[in-house]
Design a protein around this motif. Structure first.
Motif, PDB file in Angstrom:
ATOM      1  N   SER A  43     -18.808  48.758  67.128  1.00 42.99           N
ATOM      2  CA  SER A  43     -19.129  48.387  65.736  1.00 42.99           C
ATOM      3  C   SER A  43     -19.673  46.975  65.661  1.00 42.99           C
ATOM      4  N   ALA A  44     -19.089  46.051  66.450  1.00 43.74           N
ATOM      5  CA  ALA A  44     -19.566  44.668  66.447  1.00 43.74           C
ATOM      6  C   ALA A  44     -20.993  44.591  66.985  1.00 43.74           C
ATOM      7  N   ILE A  45     -21.268  45.317  68.066  1.00 44.21           N
ATOM      8  CA  ILE A  45     -22.618  45.317  68.627  1.00 44.21           C
ATOM      9  C   ILE A  45     -23.602  45.937  67.648  1.00 44.21           C
ATOM     10  N   ARG A  46     -23.179  46.974  66.947  1.00 42.01           N
ATOM     11  CA  ARG A  46     -24.077  47.602  65.979  1.00 42.01           C
ATOM     12  C   ARG A  46     -24.418  46.634  64.837  1.00 42.01           C
ATOM     13  N   ARG A  47     -23.429  45.858  64.394  1.00 40.74           N
ATOM     14  CA  ARG A  47     -23.691  44.904  63.313  1.00 40.74           C
ATOM     15  C   ARG A  47     -24.723  43.866  63.734  1.00 40.74           C
ATOM     16  N   VAL A  48     -24.579  43.330  64.939  1.00 44.15           N
ATOM     17  CA  VAL A  48     -25.512  42.298  65.366  1.00 44.15           C
ATOM     18  C   VAL A  48     -26.893  42.897  65.646  1.00 44.15           C
ATOM     19  N   LEU A  49     -26.936  44.134  66.142  1.00 43.73           N
ATOM     20  CA  LEU A  49     -28.232  44.789  66.357  1.00 43.73           C
ATOM     21  C   LEU A  49     -28.916  45.093  65.031  1.00 43.73           C
ATOM     22  N   ARG A  50     -28.136  45.440  64.036  1.00 46.20           N
ATOM     23  CA  ARG A  50     -28.690  45.691  62.707  1.00 46.20           C
ATOM     24  C   ARG A  50     -29.315  44.415  62.138  1.00 46.20           C
ATOM     25  N   GLN A  51     -28.641  43.284  62.361  1.00 44.59           N
ATOM     26  CA  GLN A  51     -29.177  42.005  61.905  1.00 44.59           C
ATOM     27  C   GLN A  51     -30.413  41.609  62.701  1.00 44.59           C
ATOM     28  N   LEU A  52     -30.408  41.885  64.001  1.00 41.30           N
ATOM     29  CA  LEU A  52     -31.597  41.627  64.809  1.00 41.30           C
ATOM     30  C   LEU A  52     -32.775  42.472  64.341  1.00 41.30           C
ATOM     31  N   TYR A  53     -32.466  43.692  63.952  1.00 40.82           N
ATOM     32  CA  TYR A  53     -33.528  44.584  63.470  1.00 40.82           C
ATOM     33  C   TYR A  53     -34.163  44.030  62.198  1.00 40.82           C
ATOM     34  N   ASP A  54     -33.339  43.480  61.318  1.00 42.15           N
ATOM     35  CA  ASP A  54     -33.875  42.867  60.100  1.00 42.15           C
ATOM     36  C   ASP A  54     -34.778  41.680  60.435  1.00 42.15           C
ATOM     37  N   VAL A  55     -34.381  40.906  61.447  1.00 40.88           N
ATOM     38  CA  VAL A  55     -35.211  39.769  61.879  1.00 40.88           C
ATOM     39  C   VAL A  55     -36.544  40.265  62.421  1.00 40.88           C
ATOM     40  N   ILE A  56     -36.504  41.308  63.236  1.00 40.90           N
ATOM     41  CA  ILE A  56     -37.726  41.836  63.842  1.00 40.90           C
ATOM     42  C   ILE A  56     -38.679  42.383  62.787  1.00 40.90           C
ATOM     43  N   LEU A  57     -38.135  42.989  61.751  1.00 43.42           N
ATOM     44  CA  LEU A  57     -39.000  43.481  60.679  1.00 43.42           C
ATOM     45  C   LEU A  57     -39.764  42.349  60.008  1.00 43.42           C
ATOM     46  N   LYS A  58     -39.136  41.193  59.899  1.00 42.20           N
ATOM     47  CA  LYS A  58     -39.800  40.035  59.280  1.00 42.20           C
ATOM     48  C   LYS A  58     -40.816  39.398  60.221  1.00 42.20           C
ATOM     49  N   ILE A  59     -40.604  39.553  61.530  1.00 37.36           N
ATOM     50  CA  ILE A  59     -41.564  39.013  62.492  1.00 37.36           C
ATOM     51  C   ILE A  59     -42.855  39.818  62.486  1.00 37.36           C
ATOM     52  N   ASP A  60     -42.807  41.025  61.984  1.00 37.36           N
ATOM     53  CA  ASP A  60     -43.951  41.936  62.018  1.00 37.36           C
ATOM     54  C   ASP A  60     -45.205  41.296  61.424  1.00 37.36           C
ATOM     55  N   ASP A  61     -45.054  40.455  60.410  1.00 44.20           N
ATOM     56  CA  ASP A  61     -46.213  39.836  59.755  1.00 44.20           C
ATOM     57  C   ASP A  61     -46.963  38.878  60.670  1.00 44.20           C
ATOM     58  N   TYR A  62     -46.332  38.452  61.773  1.00 48.53           N
ATOM     59  CA  TYR A  62     -46.946  37.457  62.654  1.00 48.53           C
ATOM     60  C   TYR A  62     -47.442  38.037  63.972  1.00 48.53           C
ATOM     61  N   THR A  63     -47.352  39.358  64.132  1.00 51.85           N
ATOM     62  CA  THR A  63     -47.589  39.938  65.464  1.00 51.85           C
ATOM     63  C   THR A  63     -48.727  40.949  65.490  1.00 51.85           C
ATOM     64  N   GLN A  84     -44.074  46.676  68.995  1.00 55.11           N
ATOM     65  CA  GLN A  84     -43.624  48.056  68.791  1.00 55.11           C
ATOM     66  C   GLN A  84     -42.641  48.481  69.874  1.00 55.11           C
ATOM     67  N   ASP A  85     -42.872  48.023  71.100  1.00 58.60           N
ATOM     68  CA  ASP A  85     -41.960  48.353  72.203  1.00 58.60           C
ATOM     69  C   ASP A  85     -40.567  47.776  71.932  1.00 58.60           C
ATOM     70  N   ILE A  86     -40.512  46.537  71.453  1.00 54.97           N
ATOM     71  CA  ILE A  86     -39.223  45.906  71.151  1.00 54.97           C
ATOM     72  C   ILE A  86     -38.533  46.643  70.017  1.00 54.97           C
ATOM     73  N   ARG A  87     -39.285  46.964  68.983  1.00 59.08           N
ATOM     74  CA  ARG A  87     -38.706  47.642  67.822  1.00 59.08           C
ATOM     75  C   ARG A  87     -38.158  49.016  68.196  1.00 59.08           C
ATOM     76  N   GLU A  88     -38.909  49.763  69.011  1.00 58.20           N
ATOM     77  CA  GLU A  88     -38.446  51.090  69.414  1.00 58.20           C
ATOM     78  C   GLU A  88     -37.191  50.994  70.276  1.00 58.20           C
ATOM     79  N   ARG A  89     -37.149  49.987  71.161  1.00 58.80           N
ATOM     80  CA  ARG A  89     -35.949  49.814  71.987  1.00 58.80           C
ATOM     81  C   ARG A  89     -34.726  49.507  71.117  1.00 58.80           C
ATOM     82  N   LEU A  90     -34.911  48.667  70.117  1.00 62.43           N
ATOM     83  CA  LEU A  90     -33.797  48.319  69.238  1.00 62.43           C
ATOM     84  C   LEU A  90     -33.351  49.513  68.402  1.00 62.43           C
ATOM     85  N   GLU A  91     -34.300  50.296  67.931  1.00 61.45           N
ATOM     86  CA  GLU A  91     -33.948  51.508  67.182  1.00 61.45           C
ATOM     87  C   GLU A  91     -33.171  52.485  68.069  1.00 61.45           C
TER      88      GLU A  91
END
Length: 301
Positions: free
Chosen positions: A173-193, A201-208
């Protein structure tokens, strides 16, 4: 560590003091609230843009953490990143292997004739390293869940430790919470990539995929816990069944023996010549009758 080429700077700070951070903030115009976040060892992943600087906090898996640890700041290490037009600053409290590997790769490129990579590809390299670091965590978790599954059907009285299962679920559960927060960060990085969409896309798919795996691990731990409880209940029922069968066999016999064990002088059967063998015969017939009844109903299987 400081590397420079084509007017681009990467400054990597490992366990800096507050004075060193203040000096860096003055040189690069970093916001004071971002510095406060850098000093907070338990700060969660975040993304924010202050003027022309992007501030990102990532949390990478700590390979030295124990399986029983379920606190986010104990199983992960924080990496703070400041991204400017011509610089990138990374700040962390301990050495991170993926950061060192990326620094060596970038320094080799800078030393050669190749054109230095942009700050965005370095940022994606850091994000990728942080996300991929959790692969070791999932290897340990999958190994642990296989061990629990192997024990669940053993003949031991306590094949699975309930506390271990609880700690396992807490860590997932702890790992899922931090991965969920990382996923939110990655979504915001999308505008710069846009330029590096395949890497992003490779990073996002791995995180999903990791997020889906945490759900599967939590479900597997719940199944193991429920199976353990069911097996424990089954074992208890088996014990009660055996005790009940013995009780049913001996209850009528105990009743007969109890009657003839009473110390009354004028009991009608006391002077009967064949009283003793007849009593035995009655008890044997009762036992045989109970056995036959149980056998026909399938209660002795």
């Amino acid at each position: 560590m400081e590397s420079k080429k084509n007017n681009f700077l990467w400054l990597d700070l490992v366990e800096p003091t507050e004075e060193e951070l203040q000096d860096v903030a003055g040189r690069f115009g970093l916001h004071t609230t971002s510095l406060e976040d850098c000093l907070d060892p338990i700060h969660q992943p975040k993304f924010e843009k202050v003027q022309n600087t992007v501030f990102i906090i990532l949390r990478a898996y700590d390979t030295r953490s124990r399986l029983q640890t379920d606190s986010i700041h104990k199983i992960t290490r924080k990496l703070a990143i400041f991204l400017g037009n011509n610089f990138i600053i990374t700040i962390h409290r301990s050495e991170l292997d993926f950061v060192n590997e990326l620094k060596d790769e970038w320094k080799n490129r800078c030393a050669g004739d190749e054109k230095s990579e942009s700050n965005l590809i370095i940022l994606l390299g850091l994000v990728k390293g942080a996300v991929y670091s959790y692969s070791l965590a999932f290897e340990k978790l999958e190994e642990a869940i296989e061990g629990y599954e192997g024990k669940i059907f053993t003949n031991d009285d306590t094949p699975v430790n309930i506390k271990e299962i609880h700690e396992f679920r807490s860590k997932v559960s702890a790992i899922r919470r931090v991965l969920r927060q990382l996923y939110d960060v990655i979504l915001k990085i999308d505008d710069y990539t846009d330029e590096f969409a395949p890497v992003y896309q490779d990073i996002r798919e791995r995180l999903e995929r990791y997020l889906m795996l945490t759900d599967a691990l939590r479900e597997a731990s719940n199944d193991i816990l429920n199976t353990h409880i069911s097996l424990a209940s089954h074992r208890t029922n088996e014990v009660i069944r055996v005790l009940t069968i013995f009780s049913v066999f001996f209850l009528p016999l105990t009743f007969i023996v109890g009657i003839y064990g009473m110390n009354f002088k004028y009991m009608p059967e006391l002077k009967t010549t064949y009283g003793y063998p007849v009593t035995w015969l009655v008890m044997v017939l009762i036992t045989a009758g109970i056995y036959t009844w149980f056998k026909r109903r399938g209660w002795l299987k």
